[in-house]
Scaffold this active site. Structure first.
Site, PDB file in Angstrom:
ATOM      1  N   GLY A   1     -20.082  18.594 -20.748  1.00  0.00           N
ATOM      2  CA  GLY A   1     -19.350  17.641 -21.580  1.00  0.00           C
ATOM      3  C   GLY A   1     -19.346  18.100 -23.028  1.00  0.00           C
ATOM      4  CG  ASN A   2     -16.769  19.413 -24.508  1.00  0.00           C
ATOM      5  OD1 ASN A   2     -15.721  18.800 -24.536  1.00  0.00           O
ATOM      6  ND2 ASN A   2     -17.038  20.319 -23.570  1.00  0.00           N
TER       7      ASN A   2
ATOM      8  CB  SER B   1     -17.007  22.349 -27.336  1.00  0.00           C
ATOM      9  OG  SER B   1     -16.501  22.100 -26.065  1.00  0.00           O
ATOM     10  CB  SER B   2     -16.155  26.212 -23.407  1.00  0.00           C
ATOM     11  OG  SER B   2     -16.663  25.098 -22.718  1.00  0.00           O
ATOM     12  CD  GLU B   3     -12.987  22.174 -21.224  1.00  0.00           C
ATOM     13  OE1 GLU B   3     -11.848  22.451 -21.645  1.00  0.00           O
ATOM     14  OE2 GLU B   3     -13.356  22.393 -20.059  1.00  0.00           O
TER      15      GLU B   3
ATOM     16  CG  HIS C   1     -14.985  16.896 -21.402  1.00  0.00           C
ATOM     17  ND1 HIS C   1     -14.458  16.473 -20.206  1.00  0.00           N
ATOM     18  CD2 HIS C   1     -15.566  18.086 -21.136  1.00  0.00           C
ATOM     19  CE1 HIS C   1     -14.714  17.373 -19.272  1.00  0.00           C
ATOM     20  NE2 HIS C   1     -15.393  18.358 -19.808  1.00  0.00           N
TER      21      HIS C   1
ATOM     22  CG  HIS D   1     -13.803  19.680 -15.359  1.00  0.00           C
ATOM     23  ND1 HIS D   1     -13.216  20.600 -16.191  1.00  0.00           N
ATOM     24  CD2 HIS D   1     -14.935  19.298 -15.994  1.00  0.00           C
ATOM     25  CE1 HIS D   1     -13.966  20.786 -17.259  1.00  0.00           C
ATOM     26  NE2 HIS D   1     -15.022  20.001 -17.163  1.00  0.00           N
TER      27      HIS D   1
HETATM   28 ZN    ZN Z   1     -16.357  19.764 -18.673  1.00  0.00          ZN
END
Ligand code: ZN
Length: 216
Positions: free
Chosen positions: A28-29, A73-75, A94, A156
């Site tokens: 999450g982020n 964050s990767s997102e 997220h 996801h």
């Molecule tokens: Zn995720």
């Protein structure tokens, strides 16, 4: 809101995300707007209970790092796509909470089966699958969320937007509560869903309720 305050909020709600079980580990982020188009984003791959305000990265809406040494964050593409296309968005959360994730793996949207679904406009849609961190995922989430405030990411997790991080976080908690009830209901039978008129009346009641509580 300035960078200092925005960074503190990311730290605070990141810990809360872990404490309330909305995610586990580093999953999450979250992000929120600072001043202007400056956006505070949680750092990539760090335990939420270890993140301090200086670890939070400040980005422009186009993804340029304005302040901070960590990797965002990767997102981040998902977060930025929502800010750019939904200018009223003040925060994006997220999560990987359990029951929402079960529905995400089934590819099930949540219909208006419970009165609190009106707080999501009656339905929570599912965005088609794309791999984590990709622009394809950002675009599929944006297409599915429309003008709504939440979307399930297939196979996801979950994304909510809000005027501020408290609002987006509360929506993620409510959605997990609803996902658990929906899952358990479906284990024993077919839920009796509310019709459009009933959802419309609830929408109005929630609007009035929000106003009378100073949130409108
Ligand atoms: Zn995720």
């Amino acid at each position: 809101m300035d960078d200092r305050k925005a960074r503190e909020q990311i730290v605070r709600f990141g810990r809360k995300m872990l404490e309330t079980g909305l995610t586990r580990g580093t999953g999450g982020n979250l992000s929120c707007r600072s001043a202007g188009d400056r956006i505070a984003v949680s750092p990539s791959g760090m335990e939420y209970d270890r993140i301090t305000p200086t670890d939070v990265v400040i980005l422009s809406e186009t993804g340029k790092i304005l302040s901070g040494d960590r990797k965002p964050s990767s997102e981040t593409p998902l977060h930025l796509e929502l800010y750019r296309n939904r200018p009223e968005t003040g925060a994006v959360v997220h999560t990987h909470s359990i029951y929402i994730s079960v529905l995400a793996c089934l590819g099930w949207e949540i219909p208006p089966f419970h009165y609190l679904m009106a707080t999501f406009g009656g339905r929570i849609p599912v965005a088609s699958y794309a791999h984590f961190g990709s622009r394809e995922l950002a675009l599929s989430a944006l297409a599915a969320i429309g003008e709504g405030k939440a979307v399930i990411l297939a196979n996801h997790g979950f994304v909510t937007v809000g005027e501020n991080i408290g609002e987006a976080f509360a929506a993620a908690e409510t959605a997990e509560f609803l996902a658990e009830i929906y899952y358990k209901t479906r284990c024993v039978g077919e839920p009796r869903c509310l019709d459009d008129d009933q959802v419309d009346r609830l929408n109005k009641l929630f609007e009035d309720y929000g106003r009378s509580n100073g949130a409108g």
